[in-house]
Design an enzyme around this catalytic site. Sequence first.
Site, mmCIF file in Angstrom:
data_model
loop_
_atom_site.group_PDB
_atom_site.id
_atom_site.type_symbol
_atom_site.label_atom_id
_atom_site.label_comp_id
_atom_site.label_asym_id
_atom_site.label_seq_id
_atom_site.Cartn_x
_atom_site.Cartn_y
_atom_site.Cartn_z
ATOM 1 N N ASP A 1 8.787 5.181 7.929
ATOM 2 C CA ASP A 1 8.419 6.563 8.603
ATOM 3 C C ASP A 1 7.776 7.439 7.613
ATOM 4 O O ASP A 1 7.514 8.684 8.240
ATOM 5 C CB ASP A 1 9.807 7.249 9.022
ATOM 6 C CG ASP A 1 10.696 7.585 7.776
ATOM 7 O OD1 ASP A 1 10.146 7.257 6.531
ATOM 8 O OD2 ASP A 1 11.867 8.141 7.981
ATOM 9 N N GLY A 42 0.652 -1.279 0.111
ATOM 10 C CA GLY A 42 0.010 0.037 0.016
ATOM 11 C C GLY A 42 0.883 1.342 -0.155
ATOM 12 O O GLY A 42 2.138 1.201 0.144
ATOM 13 N N ASP A 79 7.219 4.415 -10.078
ATOM 14 C CA ASP A 79 8.020 4.400 -8.679
ATOM 15 C C ASP A 79 9.517 4.303 -8.969
ATOM 16 O O ASP A 79 10.219 3.138 -9.205
ATOM 17 C CB ASP A 79 7.771 3.043 -8.169
ATOM 18 C CG ASP A 79 6.654 3.394 -6.890
ATOM 19 O OD1 ASP A 79 6.177 4.348 -7.138
ATOM 20 O OD2 ASP A 79 6.152 2.468 -6.208
ATOM 21 N N ASP A 99 4.083 -4.592 -7.487
ATOM 22 C CA ASP A 99 3.544 -3.285 -6.994
ATOM 23 C C ASP A 99 4.256 -2.156 -7.789
ATOM 24 O O ASP A 99 3.476 -0.992 -7.191
ATOM 25 C CB ASP A 99 3.827 -3.215 -5.417
ATOM 26 C CG ASP A 99 4.977 -3.464 -4.993
ATOM 27 O OD1 ASP A 99 5.691 -4.610 -5.272
ATOM 28 O OD2 ASP A 99 5.514 -2.372 -4.385
ATOM 29 N N ASN A 100 5.021 -2.389 -8.299
ATOM 30 C CA ASN A 100 5.703 -1.271 -8.991
ATOM 31 C C ASN A 100 5.594 -1.303 -10.822
ATOM 32 O O ASN A 100 6.233 -0.779 -11.426
ATOM 33 C CB ASN A 100 7.233 -1.204 -8.874
ATOM 34 C CG ASN A 100 7.740 -0.651 -7.437
ATOM 35 O OD1 ASN A 100 6.823 -0.195 -6.697
ATOM 36 N ND2 ASN A 100 8.580 -1.122 -6.837
ATOM 37 N N ARG A 121 3.602 13.750 -7.610
ATOM 38 C CA ARG A 121 3.508 12.889 -8.835
ATOM 39 C C ARG A 121 2.305 13.214 -9.249
ATOM 40 O O ARG A 121 1.172 13.504 -8.894
ATOM 41 C CB ARG A 121 3.783 11.433 -8.400
ATOM 42 C CG ARG A 121 5.067 11.056 -7.664
ATOM 43 C CD ARG A 121 5.484 9.746 -7.951
ATOM 44 N NE ARG A 121 4.475 8.802 -7.067
ATOM 45 C CZ ARG A 121 4.687 7.691 -6.784
ATOM 46 N NH1 ARG A 121 5.871 7.279 -7.086
ATOM 47 N NH2 ARG A 121 3.886 6.693 -6.126
ATOM 48 N N ARG A 151 3.776 5.934 1.987
ATOM 49 C CA ARG A 151 4.303 7.372 2.268
ATOM 50 C C ARG A 151 3.737 8.310 1.127
ATOM 51 O O ARG A 151 3.918 9.383 1.012
ATOM 52 C CB ARG A 151 5.895 7.468 2.189
ATOM 53 C CG ARG A 151 6.325 6.949 1.067
ATOM 54 C CD ARG A 151 7.754 7.047 0.966
ATOM 55 N NE ARG A 151 8.673 6.278 0.216
ATOM 56 C CZ ARG A 151 9.752 6.218 -0.045
ATOM 57 N NH1 ARG A 151 10.748 7.258 0.596
ATOM 58 N NH2 ARG A 151 10.457 5.337 -0.901
HETATM 59 P P1 AMP Z 1 8.975 0.667 -2.900
HETATM 60 O O1 AMP Z 1 10.067 -0.477 -2.762
HETATM 61 O O2 AMP Z 1 9.779 1.843 -2.789
HETATM 62 O O3 AMP Z 1 8.229 0.578 -4.250
HETATM 63 O O4 AMP Z 1 8.231 0.366 -1.634
HETATM 64 C C1 AMP Z 1 7.648 -0.834 -1.145
HETATM 65 C C2 AMP Z 1 6.594 -0.457 -0.190
HETATM 66 O O5 AMP Z 1 7.263 0.098 0.851
HETATM 67 C C3 AMP Z 1 5.443 0.491 -0.731
HETATM 68 O O6 AMP Z 1 4.078 -0.110 0.134
HETATM 69 C C4 AMP Z 1 5.954 1.616 0.004
HETATM 70 O O7 AMP Z 1 4.770 2.520 0.251
HETATM 71 C C5 AMP Z 1 6.668 1.188 1.260
HETATM 72 N N1 AMP Z 1 7.878 2.490 1.682
HETATM 73 C C6 AMP Z 1 8.993 2.624 1.102
HETATM 74 N N2 AMP Z 1 9.463 3.557 1.811
HETATM 75 C C7 AMP Z 1 8.678 3.971 2.794
HETATM 76 C C8 AMP Z 1 8.768 4.822 3.672
HETATM 77 N N3 AMP Z 1 9.888 5.583 4.140
HETATM 78 N N4 AMP Z 1 7.683 4.867 4.548
HETATM 79 C C9 AMP Z 1 6.438 4.188 4.557
HETATM 80 N N5 AMP Z 1 6.394 3.421 3.625
HETATM 81 C C10 AMP Z 1 7.470 3.143 2.640
HETATM 82 MG MG MG Z 2 6.795 1.129 -4.955
#
Ligand code: AMP
Ligand code: MG
Length: 529
Positions: free
Chosen positions: A149, A114, A289, A279-280, A207, A117
Site C-alpha cells: 500500500d 524498488g 532499512d 536490497d537492504n 530519512r 513506499r
Molecule cells: P523490506 O523487506 O522492508 O526491505 O522491503 C522489501 C520491498 O518491499 C521493498 O521494495 C519495499 O519498498 C517493499 N515494501 C515494503 N513494504 C511496503 C509497503 N507497505 N508498500 C509498498 N512497498 C513496500
Molecule cells: Mg528494504
Amino acid sequence: MNSALAPRGSALLELSDARFENTFVRDLPADAAALNTRRLVLKANYTRVAPTAVAAPRLLAWSDALGQQLGLARPAATGPGTEVLAGNRVLPGMEPYAARYGGHQFGVWAGQLGDGRAITLGELIARDGSRQELQLKGAGLTPYSRTADGRAVLRSSLREFLCSEAMHFLGVPTTRALSLVGTGESVIRDMFYDGNPQAEPGAVVCRVAPSFLRFGNFQIHAAHGEAEELKRLVDYVMRRHFPEAGSLTAWFHEICRRTAVLMSDWMRLGFVHGVMNTDNMCVLGLTIDYGPYGWLEGYDPMWTPNTTDAEERRYCYGNQPQIALWNLARFAEALLPLMPKEDLEAGLELYGDVYQESFGRALAQKLGLAALDQEGDEDLLTGLFAVLNGVETDFTLFFRGLSSVTESGDDAQLVAPLRRSFYAETPAAHVARLAAWLRRYLARAARDGGSAAARAQRMNGVNPKYVPRNYLAQQAIDSLAEGDAAVLERLMKVLERPYDELPENDALAERRPEWARHKAGCSALSCSS
Ligand code: AMP
Ligand code: MG
C-alpha cells in the site's frame, strides 16, 4: 558552492528556504513512462513520482542533532515544514523519484523490488558541505509498490527513526532520520500474520543519507542485461560518492572494506539487522532499512529478532558477517561485465581480512587490551564465550560491567558487577567458572600495564551503557500512540550519549524485564511494517 545552504554558524533555516539539487535525477536514466502505476520498469534507475498527500500531518518527533548538522530548524507541529515532511507539499527545486532496484531475499533472487513506499525528494547541501538525500518512507504508492500500500505504520516508523539516530551516536555508519510525522490516517496490517488485520496509525519518516543506493540497484541491471545502464550507474556512484577510488577495482574493494567494518560494528555491539537481503545493503557501507532489528540481550549467536526468520535463522546474530560476504558475492556477480573476476574475488578476500582485523581489534578494545596477540589470548576468548554461554547473560551489561570488576579473593565479590547481566538464577558452579575466567582476564590486563582506572575509562568508551532495546522502543511507541512524546524524547536524548554514565537514567540501562520476553515488539518482531 553555488547551491550551499547556510554557512557554518549561521541561523537554522526553514525547510522551505533550503535549496535542493538533483544529481541522481540529472545524471541517470529515468523511466520513460512517468506513470505511477505498478509495473516492471526497464533500462532506468528511477521513476519520477510525487508523494501522495496524507489527511492530517503532524510532527511527532524531530532529530535536533541531525537538524543542526543540516542547518534546518524544527518545523511547527503542523504547518508548511511538516507538510513537506509528510509528502503533502513538494518544494520548488525538489524532483521526487522512486528508485528501481532488485535483490536477493532470503537467499533467492526476487526480481524487481524498488522503492515501493520510499520517495526521495531531493539532495540538500548540509552545513558541512556534504550532499544529503532527503527521502520519505511511507509516502504512498510508486510503480515499485507491488501488492502493498505504499504506507508505513507508526510503530515501525518510530523504530527506524529511533535506531537510525542511536546508531549514529554509537559510532556506526548508518542512514539518519530527521523527522517522524503522523499521517492522521490509519493503515491496515496483519501484525502477527494470523489473519487478524487491524487498523493502526500511519506515519512517515524522513530519512537522510548521502545515498540510499543498494547492492540491488546494480543487480537489477545485470539481471536484465543492461550493461550500459550498469556502467552509467557505477560511474555515477564513483564520481559522486567515491571520488578517491580511482579505479573500478579500488571502488569495489572500498565497498568490501566498508561492509567489513560495518559488520564488525554490528557484532561488537550485538546489533542484529534481521533482514540482510541484498536490497537492504547500502553500497556506502551504511546500516539501512531498519525493520525487525534487535539488540542481543541474552547472548546467543543463533538469536534473531525477526519472527519471519525464526525457522531458518539465516539472519541471526552469528551469521551476519558470513551473510554480508554472501551478499557481496551476489553484488560482485552483477559487476562481472565491468571488471576482471580476479579483482572481484580479491575484494571478497579483502572483506574477510578486514573483518577479522576489525572485529579482533574491537574485541580487544571491549576487553580494554591493546591487542589480542599474546600467547593464551585465544584461550582467553574461548573462555569468555564459554562463560557468556553458561547462563543467559546480557551482552551489553556484561561488557559494561566488566570495567568495574576489580581484584578480589572472594568469588562473589569478583562477580558482583556482572550480576545484573544475568537473566536467571546463577548456579554456584557458574559463579566459580566466571570468577576463574575473571582472574585470568585481570592478570592478562595487568600485563598490558597502565592503571585499572584508565582501562575502565577506555572500555566504557566502546562498551555502551545504553542501546535502544526493543522493549524500550515499544514503550516509546505505546506512549506516542497515546499522544505522549516525552518517553521517546527522553530516550532519544539518552541515546545521544550511549557511552556516558548518566546515573539519572539508570532505568534505561537495565536488562530486559521478564514481562517483555514474549510480548509483541518487546523482543522479537514480525516483518509487518
Ligand atoms: P523490506 O523487506 O522492508 O526491505 O522491503 C522489501 C520491498 O518491499 C521493498 O521494495 C519495499 O519498498 C517493499 N515494501 C515494503 N513494504 C511496503 C509497503 N507497505 N508498500 C509498498 N512497498 C513496500
Ligand atoms: Mg528494504
